[in-house]
Design a protein around this motif. Structure first.
Motif, mmCIF file in Angstrom:
data_model
loop_
_atom_site.group_PDB
_atom_site.id
_atom_site.type_symbol
_atom_site.label_atom_id
_atom_site.label_comp_id
_atom_site.label_asym_id
_atom_site.label_seq_id
_atom_site.Cartn_x
_atom_site.Cartn_y
_atom_site.Cartn_z
ATOM 1 N N GLN A 1 0.833 -1.201 0.000
ATOM 2 C CA GLN A 1 0.000 0.000 0.000
ATOM 3 C C GLN A 1 0.867 1.249 0.000
ATOM 4 O OE1 GLN A 1 -3.210 0.131 -0.480
ATOM 5 N NE2 GLN A 1 -3.191 -2.092 -0.624
ATOM 6 N N TYR A 2 1.882 1.236 0.851
ATOM 7 C CA TYR A 2 2.781 2.391 0.963
ATOM 8 C C TYR A 2 3.516 2.609 -0.353
ATOM 9 C CZ TYR A 2 6.750 5.191 2.422
ATOM 10 O OH TYR A 2 7.678 6.162 2.533
ATOM 11 N N ASN A 3 3.926 1.505 -0.967
ATOM 12 C CA ASN A 3 4.719 1.583 -2.191
ATOM 13 C C ASN A 3 3.945 2.190 -3.352
ATOM 14 O OD1 ASN A 3 6.275 -0.006 -4.651
ATOM 15 N ND2 ASN A 3 7.533 0.672 -2.952
ATOM 16 N N LYS A 4 2.619 1.966 -3.346
ATOM 17 C CA LYS A 4 1.791 2.513 -4.414
ATOM 18 C C LYS A 4 1.930 4.029 -4.455
ATOM 19 C CE LYS A 4 -1.803 -0.932 -4.774
ATOM 20 N NZ LYS A 4 -3.076 -1.333 -4.192
ATOM 21 N N ILE A 5 2.020 4.646 -3.282
ATOM 22 C CA ILE A 5 2.160 6.105 -3.211
ATOM 23 C C ILE A 5 3.590 6.505 -3.532
ATOM 24 C CG2 ILE A 5 1.914 8.104 -1.711
ATOM 25 C CD1 ILE A 5 0.004 6.247 -0.033
ATOM 26 N N PHE B 1 6.850 9.236 -6.780
ATOM 27 C CA PHE B 1 7.956 10.167 -6.580
ATOM 28 C C PHE B 1 9.216 9.721 -7.314
ATOM 29 C CE2 PHE B 1 5.136 10.714 -2.988
ATOM 30 C CZ PHE B 1 4.935 12.076 -3.049
ATOM 31 N N HIS B 2 9.243 8.475 -7.762
ATOM 32 C CA HIS B 2 10.437 7.979 -8.434
ATOM 33 C C HIS B 2 10.227 7.795 -9.934
ATOM 34 C CE1 HIS B 2 12.705 7.263 -4.786
ATOM 35 N NE2 HIS B 2 11.602 6.798 -4.255
ATOM 36 N N LEU B 3 9.073 8.240 -10.424
ATOM 37 C CA LEU B 3 8.737 7.941 -11.808
ATOM 38 C C LEU B 3 9.783 8.435 -12.801
ATOM 39 C CD1 LEU B 3 4.888 8.372 -12.235
ATOM 40 C CD2 LEU B 3 6.268 6.337 -12.491
ATOM 41 N N ASP C 1 14.121 7.241 -16.686
ATOM 42 C CA ASP C 1 15.466 7.460 -17.227
ATOM 43 C C ASP C 1 16.246 6.156 -17.310
ATOM 44 O OD1 ASP C 1 15.006 10.061 -17.537
ATOM 45 O OD2 ASP C 1 16.105 10.751 -15.771
ATOM 46 N N SER C 2 16.181 5.377 -16.233
ATOM 47 C CA SER C 2 16.968 4.143 -16.236
ATOM 48 C C SER C 2 16.406 3.138 -17.229
ATOM 49 C CB SER C 2 17.031 3.549 -14.832
ATOM 50 O OG SER C 2 15.768 3.149 -14.431
ATOM 51 N N LEU C 3 15.082 3.173 -17.434
ATOM 52 C CA LEU C 3 14.484 2.256 -18.406
ATOM 53 C C LEU C 3 14.891 2.632 -19.831
ATOM 54 C CD1 LEU C 3 10.905 1.630 -17.023
ATOM 55 C CD2 LEU C 3 12.795 0.035 -17.189
ATOM 56 N N ASP D 1 22.051 1.134 -7.422
ATOM 57 C CA ASP D 1 21.859 2.142 -6.390
ATOM 58 C C ASP D 1 20.815 1.612 -5.404
ATOM 59 O OD1 ASP D 1 21.679 4.296 -4.839
ATOM 60 O OD2 ASP D 1 20.834 5.645 -6.337
ATOM 61 N N PHE D 2 21.290 1.201 -4.225
ATOM 62 C CA PHE D 2 20.378 0.571 -3.269
ATOM 63 C C PHE D 2 19.425 1.558 -2.613
ATOM 64 C CE2 PHE D 2 23.528 -2.683 -3.735
ATOM 65 C CZ PHE D 2 22.754 -3.829 -3.712
ATOM 66 N N PHE D 3 19.721 2.857 -2.781
ATOM 67 C CA PHE D 3 18.839 3.849 -2.157
ATOM 68 C C PHE D 3 17.543 4.024 -2.936
ATOM 69 C CE2 PHE D 3 22.869 4.978 -0.277
ATOM 70 C CZ PHE D 3 22.503 5.232 1.025
ATOM 71 N N SER D 4 17.570 3.745 -4.229
ATOM 72 C CA SER D 4 16.362 3.993 -5.017
ATOM 73 C C SER D 4 16.050 2.821 -5.920
ATOM 74 C CB SER D 4 16.536 5.264 -5.845
ATOM 75 O OG SER D 4 17.612 5.097 -6.726
ATOM 76 N N LEU D 5 15.828 1.661 -5.334
ATOM 77 C CA LEU D 5 15.433 0.494 -6.119
ATOM 78 C C LEU D 5 13.924 0.510 -6.313
ATOM 79 C CD1 LEU D 5 17.406 -2.528 -4.676
ATOM 80 C CD2 LEU D 5 17.641 -1.523 -6.916
#
Lengths: 177, 285
Positions: free
Chosen positions: B53-57, B61-63, B68-70, B255-259
Protein backbone atom coordinates in the motif's frame (compact mmCIF):
# COMPACT_ATOMS: atom_id res chain seq x y z
CA UNK A 1 -10.85 8.60 24.95
CA UNK A 2 -10.21 5.52 26.99
CA UNK A 3 -6.64 4.56 27.78
CA UNK A 4 -6.93 1.33 25.84
CA UNK A 5 -8.12 2.96 22.61
CA UNK A 6 -5.53 5.72 22.95
CA UNK A 7 -2.70 3.23 23.34
CA UNK A 8 -3.87 1.07 20.45
CA UNK A 9 -3.86 4.15 18.19
CA UNK A 10 -0.41 5.10 19.48
CA UNK A 11 0.89 1.57 18.88
CA UNK A 12 -0.10 1.68 15.21
CA UNK A 13 0.93 5.30 14.61
CA UNK A 14 4.38 4.96 16.16
CA UNK A 15 5.13 1.79 14.17
CA UNK A 16 3.96 3.39 10.92
CA UNK A 17 5.96 6.58 11.53
CA UNK A 18 9.07 4.59 12.39
CA UNK A 19 8.85 2.22 9.42
CA UNK A 20 7.63 4.59 6.71
CA UNK A 21 9.06 7.96 7.72
CA UNK A 22 12.09 7.65 9.97
CA UNK A 23 13.56 4.50 8.43
CA UNK A 24 13.48 6.17 5.01
CA UNK A 25 15.71 9.01 6.21
CA UNK A 26 19.38 8.29 5.63
CA UNK A 27 21.17 10.89 7.70
CA UNK A 28 24.50 9.17 8.16
CA UNK A 29 25.72 5.63 8.69
CA UNK A 30 26.30 6.39 12.37
CA UNK A 31 22.86 7.84 13.00
CA UNK A 32 19.58 5.93 12.95
CA UNK A 33 16.65 8.12 13.97
CA UNK A 34 14.51 6.13 16.43
CA UNK A 35 11.30 7.40 17.94
CA UNK A 36 9.10 4.33 18.20
CA UNK A 37 10.14 3.41 21.76
CA UNK A 38 8.40 6.56 23.06
CA UNK A 39 5.28 4.36 23.07
CA UNK A 40 6.77 2.35 25.94
CA UNK A 41 7.84 5.48 27.83
CA UNK A 42 4.27 6.78 27.61
CA UNK A 43 2.55 3.65 28.94
CA UNK A 44 0.25 4.31 31.93
CA UNK A 45 1.64 4.23 35.48
CA UNK A 46 -0.89 1.77 36.79
CA UNK A 47 -0.20 -0.99 34.26
CA UNK A 48 1.12 -4.18 35.84
CA UNK A 49 4.78 -4.96 35.23
CA UNK A 50 4.09 -8.30 33.61
CA UNK A 51 1.76 -6.71 31.10
CA UNK A 52 4.30 -3.98 30.39
CA UNK A 53 6.95 -6.59 29.61
CA UNK A 54 4.62 -8.59 27.41
CA UNK A 55 3.37 -5.52 25.55
CA UNK A 56 6.95 -4.28 25.04
CA UNK A 57 7.88 -7.64 23.58
CA UNK A 58 4.93 -7.67 21.17
CA UNK A 59 5.68 -4.05 20.20
CA UNK A 60 9.37 -4.69 19.51
CA UNK A 61 8.51 -7.85 17.64
CA UNK A 62 6.11 -5.93 15.39
CA UNK A 63 8.88 -3.54 14.36
CA UNK A 64 11.24 -6.48 13.90
CA UNK A 65 8.87 -8.15 11.48
CA UNK A 66 8.95 -5.03 9.32
CA UNK A 67 12.73 -5.05 9.36
CA UNK A 68 13.11 -8.81 8.92
CA UNK A 69 15.52 -9.23 11.83
CA UNK A 70 13.65 -10.93 14.66
CA UNK A 71 14.73 -10.25 18.22
CA UNK A 72 16.76 -7.03 18.16
CA UNK A 73 14.14 -4.39 18.88
CA UNK A 74 12.09 -6.79 20.98
CA UNK A 75 15.09 -7.31 23.29
CA UNK A 76 15.73 -3.57 23.65
CA UNK A 77 12.04 -2.82 24.28
CA UNK A 78 11.72 -5.53 26.92
CA UNK A 79 14.82 -4.16 28.68
CA UNK A 80 13.50 -0.59 28.92
CA UNK A 81 10.05 -1.84 29.95
CA UNK A 82 11.71 -3.74 32.81
CA UNK A 83 13.80 -0.77 33.98
CA UNK A 84 11.00 1.80 33.58
CA UNK A 85 9.14 1.25 36.91
CA UNK A 86 12.35 1.46 38.95
CA UNK A 87 13.32 4.71 37.24
CA UNK A 88 9.85 6.19 37.80
CA UNK A 89 10.04 5.30 41.49
CA UNK A 90 13.38 7.09 41.73
CA UNK A 91 12.33 10.22 39.88
CA UNK A 92 8.70 10.77 40.88
CA UNK A 93 8.65 13.77 43.25
CA UNK A 94 5.84 13.59 45.77
CA UNK A 95 4.04 10.70 47.32
CA UNK A 96 1.33 9.32 45.08
CA UNK A 97 1.97 11.42 41.97
CA UNK A 98 1.81 8.28 39.93
CA UNK A 99 -1.76 7.78 41.11
CA UNK A 100 -2.88 11.33 40.45
CA UNK A 101 -1.77 11.29 36.85
CA UNK A 102 -2.22 8.73 34.16
CA UNK A 103 1.13 8.48 32.44
CA UNK A 104 4.67 9.96 32.51
CA UNK A 105 4.88 13.51 31.16
CA UNK A 106 6.56 16.79 32.10
CA UNK A 107 3.65 17.70 34.35
CA UNK A 108 3.21 14.39 36.11
CA UNK A 109 6.92 13.92 36.72
CA UNK A 110 7.09 17.34 38.35
CA UNK A 111 9.11 19.42 35.94
CA UNK A 112 11.21 19.26 32.82
CA UNK A 113 14.39 17.90 34.40
CA UNK A 114 13.06 14.66 35.97
CA UNK A 115 11.15 13.87 32.79
CA UNK A 116 14.18 14.60 30.64
CA UNK A 117 16.39 12.36 32.80
CA UNK A 118 13.74 9.63 32.60
CA UNK A 119 13.66 9.86 28.79
CA UNK A 120 17.42 10.24 28.32
CA UNK A 121 18.38 7.29 30.53
CA UNK A 122 15.92 4.93 28.86
CA UNK A 123 16.96 6.15 25.38
CA UNK A 124 20.64 5.46 26.09
CA UNK A 125 19.81 2.03 27.52
CA UNK A 126 17.59 1.18 24.54
CA UNK A 127 20.15 2.28 21.93
CA UNK A 128 23.10 0.78 23.80
CA UNK A 129 21.49 -2.65 24.10
CA UNK A 130 20.20 -2.57 20.52
CA UNK A 131 23.54 -1.62 18.95
CA UNK A 132 25.42 -4.02 21.22
CA UNK A 133 23.27 -6.89 19.97
CA UNK A 134 23.71 -5.73 16.37
CA UNK A 135 27.46 -5.35 16.68
CA UNK A 136 27.90 -8.73 18.35
CA UNK A 137 29.50 -10.25 15.29
CA UNK A 138 32.10 -7.62 14.48
CA UNK A 139 32.96 -5.54 17.49
CA UNK A 140 34.51 -2.11 17.22
CA UNK A 141 34.17 -0.41 20.60
CA UNK A 142 34.57 3.20 19.44
CA UNK A 143 32.19 2.73 16.55
CA UNK A 144 29.62 1.34 18.96
CA UNK A 145 30.00 4.21 21.45
CA UNK A 146 29.86 6.90 18.78
CA UNK A 147 26.80 5.33 17.17
CA UNK A 148 24.96 5.02 20.49
CA UNK A 149 25.75 8.58 21.50
CA UNK A 150 24.88 10.22 18.18
CA UNK A 151 21.67 8.22 17.77
CA UNK A 152 20.66 9.11 21.33
CA UNK A 153 21.09 12.82 20.58
CA UNK A 154 18.90 12.57 17.48
CA UNK A 155 16.28 10.51 19.32
CA UNK A 156 16.12 13.02 22.18
CA UNK A 157 15.71 15.83 19.67
CA UNK A 158 12.85 13.94 18.01
CA UNK A 159 11.21 13.27 21.38
CA UNK A 160 11.40 16.95 22.38
CA UNK A 161 9.85 17.96 19.06
CA UNK A 162 7.11 15.36 19.56
CA UNK A 163 6.39 16.66 23.06
CA UNK A 164 6.17 20.23 21.77
CA UNK A 165 3.95 19.34 18.82
CA UNK A 166 1.54 17.01 20.56
CA UNK A 167 0.59 18.41 23.94
CA UNK A 168 -0.86 15.64 26.06
CA UNK A 169 -3.56 17.08 28.25
CA UNK A 170 -3.55 15.34 31.59
CA UNK A 171 -6.20 15.76 34.19
CA UNK A 172 -5.31 15.79 37.84
CA UNK A 173 -7.15 12.82 39.30
CA UNK A 174 -8.09 12.74 42.96
CA UNK A 175 -10.14 10.43 45.09
CA UNK A 176 -12.13 13.22 46.66
CA UNK A 177 -14.44 14.07 43.79
CA UNK B 1 8.02 -27.10 47.30
CA UNK B 2 6.08 -24.23 48.82
CA UNK B 3 9.25 -22.19 48.96
CA UNK B 4 9.82 -22.67 45.27
CA UNK B 5 6.36 -21.31 44.47
CA UNK B 6 6.91 -18.41 46.85
CA UNK B 7 10.22 -17.67 45.15
CA UNK B 8 8.63 -17.75 41.72
CA UNK B 9 5.82 -15.46 42.86
CA UNK B 10 8.22 -13.04 44.46
CA UNK B 11 10.57 -12.79 41.49
CA UNK B 12 8.00 -13.42 38.79
CA UNK B 13 8.73 -10.16 36.94
CA UNK B 14 12.48 -10.71 36.93
CA UNK B 15 12.08 -14.29 35.73
CA UNK B 16 9.58 -13.22 33.07
CA UNK B 17 11.98 -10.50 31.96
CA UNK B 18 14.88 -12.94 31.72
CA UNK B 19 12.70 -15.39 29.83
CA UNK B 20 11.71 -12.76 27.24
CA UNK B 21 15.30 -11.55 26.84
CA UNK B 22 16.47 -15.12 26.45
CA UNK B 23 13.84 -15.73 23.80
CA UNK B 24 14.91 -12.57 21.91
CA UNK B 25 18.56 -13.59 21.94
CA UNK B 26 17.58 -17.08 20.83
CA UNK B 27 15.74 -15.49 17.89
CA UNK B 28 18.72 -13.31 17.02
CA UNK B 29 21.23 -16.15 17.13
CA UNK B 30 19.04 -18.78 15.55
CA UNK B 31 17.40 -16.87 12.73
CA UNK B 32 20.27 -14.79 11.47
CA UNK B 33 21.64 -17.64 9.41
CA UNK B 34 21.40 -17.43 5.66
CA UNK B 35 18.47 -19.72 5.00
CA UNK B 36 16.35 -18.84 7.97
CA UNK B 37 16.65 -15.19 7.12
CA UNK B 38 12.96 -14.62 7.59
CA UNK B 39 11.17 -16.02 10.55
CA UNK B 40 7.62 -16.68 9.55
CA UNK B 41 5.68 -16.68 6.35
CA UNK B 42 2.62 -15.16 7.99
CA UNK B 43 4.47 -12.09 9.26
CA UNK B 44 5.91 -11.73 5.79
CA UNK B 45 2.45 -11.83 4.19
CA UNK B 46 1.05 -9.26 6.63
CA UNK B 47 3.88 -6.73 6.50
CA UNK B 48 4.03 -7.29 2.75
CA UNK B 49 0.43 -6.06 2.37
CA UNK B 50 1.14 -2.91 4.39
CA UNK B 51 4.30 -2.22 2.44
CA UNK B 52 2.54 -2.70 -0.86
CA UNK B 53 0.00 0.00 0.00
CA UNK B 54 2.78 2.39 0.96
CA UNK B 55 4.72 1.58 -2.19
CA UNK B 56 1.79 2.51 -4.41
CA UNK B 57 2.16 6.10 -3.21
CA UNK B 58 5.94 6.17 -3.09
CA UNK B 59 6.24 4.99 -6.69
CA UNK B 60 5.00 8.31 -8.02
CA UNK B 61 7.96 10.17 -6.58
CA UNK B 62 10.44 7.98 -8.43
CA UNK B 63 8.74 7.94 -11.81
CA UNK B 64 11.22 10.23 -13.55
CA UNK B 65 14.24 8.34 -12.29
CA UNK B 66 12.70 5.00 -13.19
CA UNK B 67 11.90 6.28 -16.65
CA UNK B 68 15.47 7.46 -17.23
CA UNK B 69 16.97 4.14 -16.24
CA UNK B 70 14.48 2.26 -18.41
CA UNK B 71 15.38 4.38 -21.42
CA UNK B 72 19.04 3.62 -20.82
CA UNK B 73 18.34 -0.09 -20.51
CA UNK B 74 16.30 0.04 -23.71
CA UNK B 75 19.13 1.75 -25.55
CA UNK B 76 21.47 -1.04 -24.53
CA UNK B 77 19.06 -3.69 -25.71
CA UNK B 78 18.48 -1.98 -29.07
CA UNK B 79 22.19 -2.02 -29.66
CA UNK B 80 22.24 -5.76 -29.17
CA UNK B 81 19.62 -6.45 -31.84
CA UNK B 82 20.64 -8.91 -34.50
CA UNK B 83 19.46 -6.54 -37.22
CA UNK B 84 22.29 -4.16 -36.31
CA UNK B 85 24.98 -6.67 -37.14
CA UNK B 86 26.11 -7.80 -40.53
CA UNK B 87 27.05 -11.44 -40.79
CA UNK B 88 30.03 -12.47 -42.93
CA UNK B 89 29.09 -14.28 -46.09
CA UNK B 90 29.63 -17.98 -45.33
CA UNK B 91 28.24 -19.26 -48.60
CA UNK B 92 31.41 -18.72 -50.56
CA UNK B 93 33.32 -21.24 -48.49
CA UNK B 94 32.57 -24.97 -48.50
CA UNK B 95 32.42 -26.55 -45.05
CA UNK B 96 31.52 -30.01 -43.81
CA UNK B 97 29.01 -29.96 -41.02
CA UNK B 98 30.12 -32.38 -38.34
CA UNK B 99 27.72 -31.40 -35.61
CA UNK B 100 25.05 -34.01 -34.98
CA UNK B 101 22.86 -31.70 -32.97
CA UNK B 102 20.27 -29.60 -34.67
CA UNK B 103 22.03 -26.28 -34.51
CA UNK B 104 18.98 -24.27 -35.45
CA UNK B 105 17.03 -24.82 -32.25
CA UNK B 106 18.23 -22.76 -29.36
CA UNK B 107 17.99 -23.67 -25.72
CA UNK B 108 16.97 -21.01 -23.32
CA UNK B 109 19.15 -21.03 -20.22
CA UNK B 110 18.18 -17.82 -18.45
CA UNK B 111 14.76 -16.29 -18.17
CA UNK B 112 14.19 -12.82 -16.71
CA UNK B 113 11.19 -12.25 -14.45
CA UNK B 114 10.14 -8.71 -13.61
CA UNK B 115 9.31 -7.81 -9.98
CA UNK B 116 8.45 -4.66 -8.04
CA UNK B 117 10.35 -3.73 -4.89
CA UNK B 118 7.89 -2.96 -2.12
CA UNK B 119 10.31 -2.65 0.74
CA UNK B 120 14.02 -1.97 0.92
CA UNK B 121 16.35 -0.97 3.72
CA UNK B 122 19.99 0.12 3.72
CA UNK B 123 20.64 1.32 7.25
CA UNK B 124 20.87 -1.89 9.25
CA UNK B 125 23.68 -4.43 9.17
CA UNK B 126 21.55 -7.07 7.53
CA UNK B 127 19.33 -5.59 4.88
CA UNK B 128 16.51 -7.30 3.06
CA UNK B 129 14.44 -6.37 0.04
CA UNK B 130 10.82 -7.48 -0.32
CA UNK B 131 9.31 -8.12 -3.75
CA UNK B 132 5.62 -8.28 -4.60
CA UNK B 133 6.00 -11.45 -6.62
CA UNK B 134 6.10 -14.95 -5.19
CA UNK B 135 5.74 -18.65 -5.72
CA UNK B 136 2.44 -18.25 -7.53
CA UNK B 137 4.27 -16.09 -10.09
CA UNK B 138 7.19 -18.48 -10.75
CA UNK B 139 9.67 -17.04 -8.24
CA UNK B 140 11.86 -19.58 -6.46
CA UNK B 141 14.35 -19.53 -3.63
CA UNK B 142 17.98 -18.97 -4.58
CA UNK B 143 17.34 -16.84 -7.66
CA UNK B 144 19.73 -14.04 -8.56
CA UNK B 145 18.39 -10.50 -8.75
CA UNK B 146 19.55 -7.63 -10.97
CA UNK B 147 18.27 -4.09 -11.35
CA UNK B 148 17.09 -2.57 -14.63
CA UNK B 149 20.66 -1.93 -15.79
CA UNK B 150 21.75 -5.52 -15.13
CA UNK B 151 23.63 -4.67 -11.94
CA UNK B 152 23.58 -7.31 -9.20
CA UNK B 153 21.20 -6.65 -6.29
CA UNK B 154 20.93 -9.87 -4.27
CA UNK B 155 19.57 -13.41 -3.99
CA UNK B 156 16.07 -14.52 -2.95
CA UNK B 157 16.09 -16.31 0.39
CA UNK B 158 12.44 -16.89 1.16
CA UNK B 159 9.41 -17.04 -1.09
CA UNK B 160 5.77 -17.12 -0.01
CA UNK B 161 2.74 -17.30 -2.28
CA UNK B 162 2.72 -13.64 -3.28
CA UNK B 163 5.89 -12.15 -1.81
CA UNK B 164 9.60 -12.86 -1.84
CA UNK B 165 12.34 -11.72 0.51
CA UNK B 166 15.74 -10.98 -0.97
CA UNK B 167 19.02 -10.84 0.90
CA UNK B 168 20.60 -7.78 -0.65
CA UNK B 169 24.33 -7.37 -1.27
CA UNK B 170 24.24 -5.09 1.78
CA UNK B 171 23.92 -8.00 4.20
CA UNK B 172 26.81 -9.19 6.29
CA UNK B 173 26.12 -12.85 5.43
CA UNK B 174 25.89 -12.26 1.70
CA UNK B 175 28.90 -13.79 -0.04
CA UNK B 176 28.59 -13.74 -3.81
CA UNK B 177 31.69 -14.47 -5.88
CA UNK B 178 32.95 -11.61 -8.02
CA UNK B 179 35.54 -11.35 -10.75
CA UNK B 180 37.80 -8.61 -12.04
CA UNK B 181 36.71 -7.83 -15.58
CA UNK B 182 40.25 -7.06 -16.79
CA UNK B 183 42.37 -9.74 -15.17
CA UNK B 184 39.78 -12.39 -14.50
CA UNK B 185 40.82 -13.12 -10.90
CA UNK B 186 37.91 -14.21 -8.73
CA UNK B 187 37.20 -13.32 -5.11
CA UNK B 188 34.36 -13.12 -2.60
CA UNK B 189 32.17 -10.12 -1.80
CA UNK B 190 31.81 -9.06 1.83
CA UNK B 191 29.95 -6.16 3.38
CA UNK B 192 31.29 -4.73 6.63
CA UNK B 193 27.91 -3.31 7.64
CA UNK B 194 28.97 0.32 7.64
CA UNK B 195 28.59 2.38 4.46
CA UNK B 196 25.78 1.44 2.09
CA UNK B 197 26.83 1.11 -1.58
CA UNK B 198 30.48 0.35 -0.60
CA UNK B 199 31.38 -3.36 -0.52
CA UNK B 200 34.74 -5.12 -0.31
CA UNK B 201 36.11 -7.89 -2.50
CA UNK B 202 38.56 -10.28 -0.82
CA UNK B 203 40.71 -13.10 -2.06
CA UNK B 204 42.34 -11.28 -4.98
CA UNK B 205 46.09 -12.11 -5.06
CA UNK B 206 48.60 -9.27 -5.09
CA UNK B 207 49.82 -10.40 -8.48
CA UNK B 208 46.61 -9.06 -10.01
CA UNK B 209 46.74 -5.64 -11.63
CA UNK B 210 43.96 -3.54 -10.12
CA UNK B 211 43.49 0.19 -10.36
CA UNK B 212 40.78 2.55 -9.23
CA UNK B 213 37.80 2.48 -11.57
CA UNK B 214 38.16 -1.14 -12.68
CA UNK B 215 34.96 -3.11 -13.23
CA UNK B 216 33.89 -6.07 -11.11
CA UNK B 217 31.51 -8.61 -12.66
CA UNK B 218 29.91 -11.89 -11.61
CA UNK B 219 32.11 -14.94 -12.08
CA UNK B 220 29.45 -17.29 -13.38
CA UNK B 221 30.75 -20.08 -11.14
CA UNK B 222 27.46 -20.38 -9.31
CA UNK B 223 24.10 -21.19 -10.82
CA UNK B 224 22.43 -18.02 -9.55
CA UNK B 225 23.98 -15.42 -11.86
CA UNK B 226 25.10 -15.67 -15.46
CA UNK B 227 28.70 -14.71 -16.15
CA UNK B 228 29.45 -11.04 -16.65
CA UNK B 229 26.68 -9.28 -14.73
CA UNK B 230 27.87 -5.90 -13.50
CA UNK B 231 28.60 -5.68 -9.75
CA UNK B 232 30.56 -2.49 -9.18
CA UNK B 233 33.55 -0.23 -9.76
CA UNK B 234 36.76 -0.27 -7.68
CA UNK B 235 37.26 2.77 -5.46
CA UNK B 236 40.14 1.70 -3.24
CA UNK B 237 42.82 -1.02 -3.29
CA UNK B 238 44.34 -1.93 0.08
CA UNK B 239 47.13 -4.54 0.35
CA UNK B 240 46.53 -6.86 3.31
CA UNK B 241 49.63 -7.04 5.46
CA UNK B 242 49.31 -10.59 6.77
CA UNK B 243 48.28 -12.32 3.56
CA UNK B 244 49.19 -12.27 -0.08
CA UNK B 245 45.86 -10.73 -1.01
CA UNK B 246 44.37 -7.35 -1.77
CA UNK B 247 41.35 -5.95 0.00
CA UNK B 248 39.42 -4.15 -2.72
CA UNK B 249 36.70 -1.67 -1.85
CA UNK B 250 34.20 -0.93 -4.57
CA UNK B 251 31.04 1.04 -5.20
CA UNK B 252 28.05 -1.02 -6.25
CA UNK B 253 26.66 -0.40 -9.71
CA UNK B 254 23.11 -0.82 -8.39
CA UNK B 255 21.86 2.14 -6.39
CA UNK B 256 20.38 0.57 -3.27
CA UNK B 257 18.84 3.85 -2.16
CA UNK B 258 16.36 3.99 -5.02
CA UNK B 259 15.43 0.49 -6.12
CA UNK B 260 12.04 0.35 -7.80
CA UNK B 261 12.07 -2.54 -10.24
CA UNK B 262 14.29 -5.62 -10.39
CA UNK B 263 14.59 -8.69 -12.56
CA UNK B 264 14.87 -12.18 -11.08
CA UNK B 265 17.00 -14.52 -13.15
CA UNK B 266 15.56 -17.99 -13.57
CA UNK B 267 18.25 -20.48 -14.51
CA UNK B 268 16.53 -23.46 -16.09
CA UNK B 269 19.61 -25.62 -15.62
CA UNK B 270 19.97 -24.82 -11.92
CA UNK B 271 18.20 -27.96 -10.75
CA UNK B 272 20.21 -30.23 -13.03
CA UNK B 273 23.53 -28.75 -11.88
CA UNK B 274 22.56 -28.96 -8.22
CA UNK B 275 21.49 -32.60 -8.59
CA UNK B 276 24.83 -33.40 -10.18
CA UNK B 277 26.65 -31.68 -7.33
CA UNK B 278 24.64 -33.66 -4.76
CA UNK B 279 25.58 -36.88 -6.50
CA UNK B 280 29.25 -35.95 -6.55
CA UNK B 281 29.14 -35.11 -2.87
CA UNK B 282 27.51 -38.43 -2.00
CA UNK B 283 30.09 -40.35 -3.96
CA UNK B 284 32.88 -38.58 -2.16
CA UNK B 285 31.53 -39.76 1.18
Amino acid sequence: MSTLVKNIIRFILFILVQVFVLDKIHLHQMVTPYLYFLFILWLPFNMSRTWQLLLAFVYGFTLDSFRHNPGFHAAACVLIAYIRPYLINLLIPQEGADENYEEPSIKSMGGFLPYFIYVAVLTIIHHGWLFLLEAWQFGNVWYFFAKTLLSTVISLLLIIITELLFVRKQKFRTNTV
Amino acid sequence: MRNIFLFIRRYFNLLFFLLLQGFCIYLIVHYNKYHNAVFSASANQLTGKVNEQYNKIEDYFHLKKTNDSLVKANEKLYNKLKADFQLPDTLSKAMVDTIKVDSLTQYRKYNYLQATVIENSVNTQSNFIVLSRGKAQQLKEGMGLVDVNNAVVGITTMVTDDYAVVMSLLHKDSHISGKLFKGGETGTLNWDGKTPNIISLTGIPKSAKVVKGDTIITSGFSTTFPRGMLIGFVTEVIPEKSTNNYLIKFKTAADFFSLQYVYAIDNSQQEAVNQLLEKAKQQAK
